[in-house]
Design a protein around this motif. Structure first.
Motif, PDB file in Angstrom:
ATOM      1  N   ILE A  40       0.841  -1.198   0.000  1.00  0.00           N
ATOM      2  CA  ILE A  40       0.000   0.000   0.000  1.00  0.00           C
ATOM      3  C   ILE A  40       0.877   1.250   0.000  1.00  0.00           C
ATOM      4  O   ILE A  40       0.606   2.222  -0.715  1.00  0.00           O
ATOM      5  N   VAL A  41       1.944   1.220   0.782  1.00  0.00           N
ATOM      6  CA  VAL A  41       2.891   2.344   0.791  1.00  0.00           C
ATOM      7  C   VAL A  41       3.518   2.514  -0.593  1.00  0.00           C
ATOM      8  O   VAL A  41       3.639   3.637  -1.105  1.00  0.00           O
ATOM      9  N   LEU A  47       3.929   5.432  -5.842  1.00  0.00           N
ATOM     10  CA  LEU A  47       3.776   5.447  -7.298  1.00  0.00           C
ATOM     11  C   LEU A  47       2.757   6.496  -7.730  1.00  0.00           C
ATOM     12  O   LEU A  47       2.979   7.254  -8.685  1.00  0.00           O
ATOM     13  N   ILE A  48       1.635   6.534  -7.022  1.00  0.00           N
ATOM     14  CA  ILE A  48       0.585   7.501  -7.365  1.00  0.00           C
ATOM     15  C   ILE A  48       1.082   8.929  -7.195  1.00  0.00           C
ATOM     16  O   ILE A  48       0.862   9.789  -8.059  1.00  0.00           O
ATOM     17  N   PRO A  86      -7.800  12.134  -4.974  1.00  0.00           N
ATOM     18  CA  PRO A  86      -8.837  11.129  -5.256  1.00  0.00           C
ATOM     19  C   PRO A  86      -8.343   9.687  -5.164  1.00  0.00           C
ATOM     20  O   PRO A  86      -9.151   8.761  -5.110  1.00  0.00           O
ATOM     21  N   PHE A  87      -7.027   9.498  -5.150  1.00  0.00           N
ATOM     22  CA  PHE A  87      -6.459   8.144  -5.152  1.00  0.00           C
ATOM     23  C   PHE A  87      -6.047   7.653  -3.764  1.00  0.00           C
ATOM     24  O   PHE A  87      -5.487   6.566  -3.646  1.00  0.00           O
ATOM     25  N   GLN A  88      -6.305   8.423  -2.727  1.00  0.00           N
ATOM     26  CA  GLN A  88      -5.765   8.092  -1.413  1.00  0.00           C
ATOM     27  C   GLN A  88      -6.190   6.712  -0.910  1.00  0.00           C
ATOM     28  O   GLN A  88      -5.418   6.013  -0.255  1.00  0.00           O
ATOM     29  N   THR A  89      -7.413   6.301  -1.190  1.00  0.00           N
ATOM     30  CA  THR A  89      -7.874   4.992  -0.710  1.00  0.00           C
ATOM     31  C   THR A  89      -7.710   3.887  -1.748  1.00  0.00           C
ATOM     32  O   THR A  89      -7.999   2.724  -1.460  1.00  0.00           O
TER      33      THR A  89
END
Length: 242
Positions: A143-144, A149-150, A163-166
């Protein structure tokens, strides 16, 4: 600033000898777990016999069976993490390719190592604090990686990563839980190719939907490196993606 005294030649050889024995024991442990039936416990005596060492030597190398098992989980998880890292190479293939081969890597590992898959869920790694099993530790680690990457891609193309946090948590837990159910026969009766394709599509839908919320349109079959170049070139003068 103090420095540790240099090891003598004897001390260095002794440390290397101990490292070799420790590796022997860990490899023997993993081999026995993988080869043993699910309802058969692997004893320290079994491990020592497989490693070709006295049981007392095993106990000198490790504080006990719990430490030995935790270190074995660490080794298994580290090897599997390297497979996942290679699958997530953003310079090799399209986004669909990357998602498909990463899901396939997880599916194949679970299929090829059913006993290890069970074992790593039975307790923590050596480095863990004991609150989570080794699989949960690995999921948190990935997840980290997903967030990193995001954030890197969002910064490159001038998009908002909020918007990509979850997304990393959602897709990683979905893929892992679905495949774990699938290999145990409690998920839909799909072939390996079908379950991999379905999960890769689900992950793509999540990523695509969130990207569009941030004003970014992704093409799943365009080489990802080229996609990034195009998105970067399409940034407007205020630094936001067009």
């Amino acid at each position: 600033m103090t420095t540790s005294p240099a090891l003598s030649g004897y001390e260095e050889r002794w440390r290397e000898h101990n490292d070799e024995r420790r590796t022997q024991v860990l490899e023997a442990t993993i081999e026995l777990i993988e080869q043993s039936p699910p309802d058969v416990a692997v004893s320290v005596a079994d491990i020592a016999r497989r490693a070709g060492l006295a049981k007392s030597v095993v106990y000198r190398q490790f504080g006990g069976k719990e430490e030995l098992e935790r270190r074995a989980r660490s080794l298994i998880v580290e090897d599997f993490a390297q497979v996942l890292d290679a699958s997530l190479d953003l310079e090799a293939g399209s986004l669909r390719d990357i998602l498909t081969r990463t899901v396939a890597a997880v599916a194949d590992w679970m299929l090829e190592h059913p006993r290890l898959n069970t074992f790593v869920r039975s307790g923590p790694t050596f480095e863990g604090d004991g609150a989570l099993d080794a699989v949960s530790e690995l999921k948190n680690r990935m997840i980290v990686v997903g967030h990193e990457l995001i954030d890197s891609v969002a910064q490159l193309v001038g998009a908002d990563p909020a918007p990509f946090q979850t997304v990393p948590f959602a897709v990683i837990t979905m893929v892992e839980a679905t495949l774990y159910g699938w290999v145990r026969g409690v998920a839909p009766n799909s072939t390996r190719e079908e379950i991999v394709a379905d999960l890769a599509d689900y992950v793509w839908c999540v990523i695509d939907g969130r990207a569009r919320m941030g004003g970014v349109v992704l093409q799943p079959d365009e080489p990802f490196a080229e996609l990034l170049v195009g998105l970067t070139a399409g940034r407007s003068s205020d630094g936001r993606a067009e």
